[in-house]
Design a protein around this motif. Structure first.
Motif, PDB file in Angstrom:
ATOM      1  N   LEU A  23      -9.573  -4.874  10.820  1.00 37.40           N
ATOM      2  CA  LEU A  23      -8.628  -6.209  10.496  1.00 37.40           C
ATOM      3  C   LEU A  23      -9.130  -7.520  11.224  1.00 37.40           C
ATOM      4  O   LEU A  23      -9.036  -8.558  10.582  1.00 37.40           O
ATOM      5  CB  LEU A  23      -7.230  -5.533  10.935  1.00 37.40           C
ATOM      6  CG  LEU A  23      -6.641  -4.524  10.366  1.00 37.40           C
ATOM      7  CD1 LEU A  23      -5.458  -4.223  10.937  1.00 37.40           C
ATOM      8  CD2 LEU A  23      -6.299  -4.851   8.913  1.00 37.40           C
ATOM      9  N   ALA A  46      -7.565   1.889   1.375  1.00 36.92           N
ATOM     10  CA  ALA A  46      -6.883   0.893   1.978  1.00 36.92           C
ATOM     11  C   ALA A  46      -7.877  -0.199   2.707  1.00 36.92           C
ATOM     12  O   ALA A  46      -7.920  -1.256   2.583  1.00 36.92           O
ATOM     13  CB  ALA A  46      -5.862   1.349   3.065  1.00 36.92           C
ATOM     14  N   ALA A 106      -3.087   5.163   5.602  1.00 34.86           N
ATOM     15  CA  ALA A 106      -4.121   4.107   5.314  1.00 34.86           C
ATOM     16  C   ALA A 106      -5.230   4.297   6.479  1.00 34.86           C
ATOM     17  O   ALA A 106      -4.825   4.339   7.862  1.00 34.86           O
ATOM     18  CB  ALA A 106      -3.590   2.606   5.378  1.00 34.86           C
ATOM     19  N   SER A 117       1.917  -1.266   4.602  1.00 34.86           N
ATOM     20  CA  SER A 117       1.638   0.316   4.291  1.00 34.86           C
ATOM     21  C   SER A 117       2.956   0.989   4.343  1.00 34.86           C
ATOM     22  O   SER A 117       3.477   1.024   5.542  1.00 34.86           O
ATOM     23  CB  SER A 117       0.602   0.764   5.149  1.00 34.86           C
ATOM     24  OG  SER A 117       0.149   2.110   4.764  1.00 34.86           O
ATOM     25  N   VAL A 170      -7.175   2.340   8.313  1.00 35.81           N
ATOM     26  CA  VAL A 170      -7.423   1.075   8.735  1.00 35.81           C
ATOM     27  C   VAL A 170      -7.198   0.833  10.379  1.00 35.81           C
ATOM     28  O   VAL A 170      -6.219   1.468  10.876  1.00 35.81           O
ATOM     29  CB  VAL A 170      -6.661  -0.042   8.132  1.00 35.81           C
ATOM     30  CG1 VAL A 170      -7.050  -1.462   8.589  1.00 35.81           C
ATOM     31  CG2 VAL A 170      -6.939   0.040   6.501  1.00 35.81           C
ATOM     32  N   ASP A 215       0.788  -1.200  -0.013  1.00 38.22           N
ATOM     33  CA  ASP A 215       0.005  -0.173  -0.171  1.00 38.22           C
ATOM     34  C   ASP A 215       1.107   1.231   0.046  1.00 38.22           C
ATOM     35  O   ASP A 215       1.490   1.404   1.218  1.00 38.22           O
ATOM     36  CB  ASP A 215      -0.832  -0.032   1.323  1.00 38.22           C
ATOM     37  CG  ASP A 215      -1.484   1.428   1.341  1.00 38.22           C
ATOM     38  OD1 ASP A 215      -2.171   1.821   0.238  1.00 38.22           O
ATOM     39  OD2 ASP A 215      -1.579   1.886   2.674  1.00 38.22           O
ATOM     40  N   ARG A 256      -2.073  -9.888   4.365  1.00 38.06           N
ATOM     41  CA  ARG A 256      -1.450  -8.805   5.043  1.00 38.06           C
ATOM     42  C   ARG A 256      -1.332  -7.636   4.151  1.00 38.06           C
ATOM     43  O   ARG A 256      -0.804  -7.730   2.984  1.00 38.06           O
ATOM     44  CB  ARG A 256      -0.103  -9.490   5.548  1.00 38.06           C
ATOM     45  CG  ARG A 256       0.708 -10.376   4.602  1.00 38.06           C
ATOM     46  CD  ARG A 256       1.448 -11.540   5.372  1.00 38.06           C
ATOM     47  NE  ARG A 256       2.429 -12.060   4.497  1.00 38.06           N
ATOM     48  CZ  ARG A 256       2.135 -13.099   3.735  1.00 38.06           C
ATOM     49  NH1 ARG A 256       0.953 -13.811   3.759  1.00 38.06           N
ATOM     50  NH2 ARG A 256       3.070 -13.730   3.057  1.00 38.06           N
ATOM     51  N   MET A 257      -1.130  -6.779   4.728  1.00 39.94           N
ATOM     52  CA  MET A 257      -1.082  -5.418   3.970  1.00 39.94           C
ATOM     53  C   MET A 257       0.060  -4.579   4.685  1.00 39.94           C
ATOM     54  O   MET A 257       0.597  -4.712   5.826  1.00 39.94           O
ATOM     55  CB  MET A 257      -2.162  -4.355   4.336  1.00 39.94           C
ATOM     56  CG  MET A 257      -1.960  -3.040   3.653  1.00 39.94           C
ATOM     57  SD  MET A 257      -3.441  -1.899   3.664  1.00 39.94           S
ATOM     58  CE  MET A 257      -4.677  -2.695   2.807  1.00 39.94           C
ATOM     59  N   LEU A 303      -9.630  -4.360   1.987  1.00 35.33           N
ATOM     60  CA  LEU A 303      -9.826  -5.480   2.858  1.00 35.33           C
ATOM     61  C   LEU A 303     -10.552  -6.502   2.412  1.00 35.33           C
ATOM     62  O   LEU A 303     -10.562  -7.824   2.754  1.00 35.33           O
ATOM     63  CB  LEU A 303     -10.149  -4.944   4.142  1.00 35.33           C
ATOM     64  CG  LEU A 303      -9.137  -4.025   4.995  1.00 35.33           C
ATOM     65  CD1 LEU A 303      -9.610  -3.687   6.494  1.00 35.33           C
ATOM     66  CD2 LEU A 303      -7.558  -4.555   4.891  1.00 35.33           C
ATOM     67  N   THR A 318      -3.538  -8.689   8.739  1.00 37.55           N
ATOM     68  CA  THR A 318      -2.658  -7.738   9.188  1.00 37.55           C
ATOM     69  C   THR A 318      -2.251  -6.599   8.789  1.00 37.55           C
ATOM     70  O   THR A 318      -2.326  -6.722   7.382  1.00 37.55           O
ATOM     71  CB  THR A 318      -1.256  -8.672   9.778  1.00 37.55           C
ATOM     72  OG1 THR A 318      -0.810  -9.160   8.611  1.00 37.55           O
ATOM     73  CG2 THR A 318      -1.898  -9.824  10.659  1.00 37.55           C
ATOM     74  N   LEU A 319      -1.678  -5.395   9.296  1.00 34.09           N
ATOM     75  CA  LEU A 319      -1.325  -4.594   8.700  1.00 34.09           C
ATOM     76  C   LEU A 319       0.205  -4.244   9.298  1.00 34.09           C
ATOM     77  O   LEU A 319       0.103  -4.225  10.530  1.00 34.09           O
ATOM     78  CB  LEU A 319      -2.226  -3.145   8.664  1.00 34.09           C
ATOM     79  CG  LEU A 319      -1.781  -1.804   7.778  1.00 34.09           C
ATOM     80  CD1 LEU A 319      -2.793  -0.984   7.332  1.00 34.09           C
ATOM     81  CD2 LEU A 319      -0.941  -1.151   8.964  1.00 34.09           C
TER      82      LEU A 319
END
Length: 324
Positions: free
Chosen positions: A253, A221, A246, A237, A248, A214, A234-235, A225, A259-260
Motif C-alpha cells: 500500500l 486484492a 485479502a 475489505s 495485502v 472487496d 482506498r479498499m 492495487l 489505504t485498506l
C-alpha cells in the motif's frame, strides 16, 4: 415447537428438524413468533466448521428471524408486545417457530414491508449501508464492487450513486449474474471467474478506481492495487469469498499512497447494527429481495441451494403447517 438442530459440523445434512422446548424470555429479552428466517452465507461457514459456533452442537441453528413479539422478559416494556421486528440472536436459535432475542437486538419492521422482505434485506443491506458510509464518497469517484449481483454487493450497486459514486463497476460470476448486476445499476461488469480479471479491469479503467469494496479477498486484492487512484485510493475489505482474507500488506500500500480498511470486529458490527432501521425504510425502493421461500423443515435443502451460488435473491425459511 419445531426447530432445526445442527447435530454436528458438516454438510447440509447436519441440519435436522426436531421438536425443541419453547423459549422463555429472560431479563431484557423478547420471544418472537417467527414468520421468516433468512438463510445467510456466513451460516454455511459455521455449519461446515470453517468458523467456530457460539455454542457447540447439538444446538438450534441460526442468526436472524423476523416476526411478531409475543412475550417479553423483565425490564422490557409492554409496548414491545405485538411489534413486528427483525431480530438477531446471539449466534444460535433462529431456525425455529419461536425465537428468543435481546430486546435491543430487534429492529422494527416498517408498515407495508413484509416479514420475508425485511428478513431478506436486513443483514446484507445494513452491511452495504455501513460500507457506503465508511467510504465517504464525494460525488466524483469511481467504485469497484466485487460480487455485485448478489448479497451485500447487490445492495452496494443499488445504493452507490445515492451515496456519491459517479461510476459503478461491478464484478459477477457468469452471464446471468452479469446481467443482474447491470439491471441493478452497474455501468460495467467484469466476470471475476476469469483468472486474469484484475488485468482486464486495469486495461479498461487504468488507475482510476477510487474505492474498492472487496468481498473476494485472497490474491486478487493485491492485483487490484494497480487499478487504484494513487494517493487517495482506498479498499474496504469485508469478505472472504475466495476462502481467505485479502493478501495485502503495508509494503503493497505505502508506495502508492493507498489505504485498506478491515471492516470486521465488534466496532464494525456496531456500525452495521445502527444501519438496520435505515435499510428497512429503503426496502420499497430496492429490487425484490426474495427469490425462494421454503418450509422450515427444508433447511438442509436451503443450504444446498445457497452453496450452489445459483440464487440471485435471498432464500427464506418459513415455519407453519407446510413445514410440519
Amino acid at each position: 415447537m419445531q426447530a432445526i438442530v445442527m447435530t454436528n459440523t458438516g454438510g447440509p445434512e447436519v441440519l435436522v428438524p426436531r421438536e425443541a422446548p419453547e423459549p422463555i424470555p429472560g431479563p431484557g429479552e423478547v420471544v418472537i413468533r417467527t414468520e421468516a428466517i433468512p438463510v445467510l452465507y456466513p451460516e454455511t461457514q459455521l455449519r461446515s466448521g470453517a468458523f467456530p459456533m457460539a455454542s457447540p452442537p447439538p444446538v438450534v441453528f441460526g442468526f436472524q428471524a423476523a416476526g411478531e413479539v409475543i412475550a417479553v422478559g423483565e425490564g422490557v416494556g409492554p409496548e414491545h408486545l405485538g411489534r413486528r421486528v427483525v431480530a438477531d440472536t446471539d449466534g444460535t436459535g433462529s431456525y425455529a417457530e419461536l425465537v428468543r432475542a435481546r430486546a435491543e437486538a430487534t429492529t422494527p419492521i416498517p408498515a407495508g414491508v413484509t416479514a420475508a422482505d425485511a428478513a431478506a434485506v436486513t443483514m446484507s443491506g445494513s452491511v452495504a449501508l455501513a460500507l457506503l458510509e465508511a467510504a465517504a464518497l464525494t460525488g466524483a469517484e469511481t467504485v469497484l464492487i466485487e460480487a455485485g449481483a448478489t448479497g451485500v454487493g447487490a445492495y452496494l450497486v443499488q445504493l452507490a450513486r445515492e451515496f456519491g459514486a459517479a461510476r459503478v463497476i461491478a464484478t459477477a460470476g457468469g452471464p446471468e449474474k452479469i446481467r443482474r448486476a447491470r439491471e441493478l445499476g452497474a455501468d460495467e461488469v467484469i466476470d471475476h471467474r476469469h483468472e486474469q480479471w484484475a488485468g482486464e479491469l486495469r486495461e479498461k479503467a487504468g488507475r482510476t478506481i477510487d474505492i474498492v469494496f472487496d468481498s473476494l479477498g485472497g490474491t486478487s486484492a493485491a492485483a487490484l492495487l494497480e487499478t487504484m487512484t494513487p494517493g487517495s485510493g482506498r479498499m474496504l475489505s469485508y469478505g472472504w469469498l475466495s476462502g481467505e482474507p485479502a493478501r495485502v500488506s503495508a509494503a503493497d500500500l505505502i508506495p502508492h499512497g493507498l489505504t485498506l480498511t478491515g471492516c470486521s470486529g465488534p466496532a464494525w458490527h456496531g456500525r452495521v447494527g445502527l444501519a438496520r432501521a435505515a435499510i428497512l425504510e429503503r426496502v420499497p425502493a430496492l429490487a425484490a429481495p426474495v427469490e425462494t421461500i421454503l418450509p422450515l423443515d427444508r433447511a438442509a435443502a436451503a443450504h444446498e441451494l445457497l452453496e450452489s451460488r445459483a440464487p440471485l435473491g435471498k432464500i427464506i425459511l418459513r415455519p407453519g403447517p407446510a413445514a410440519r
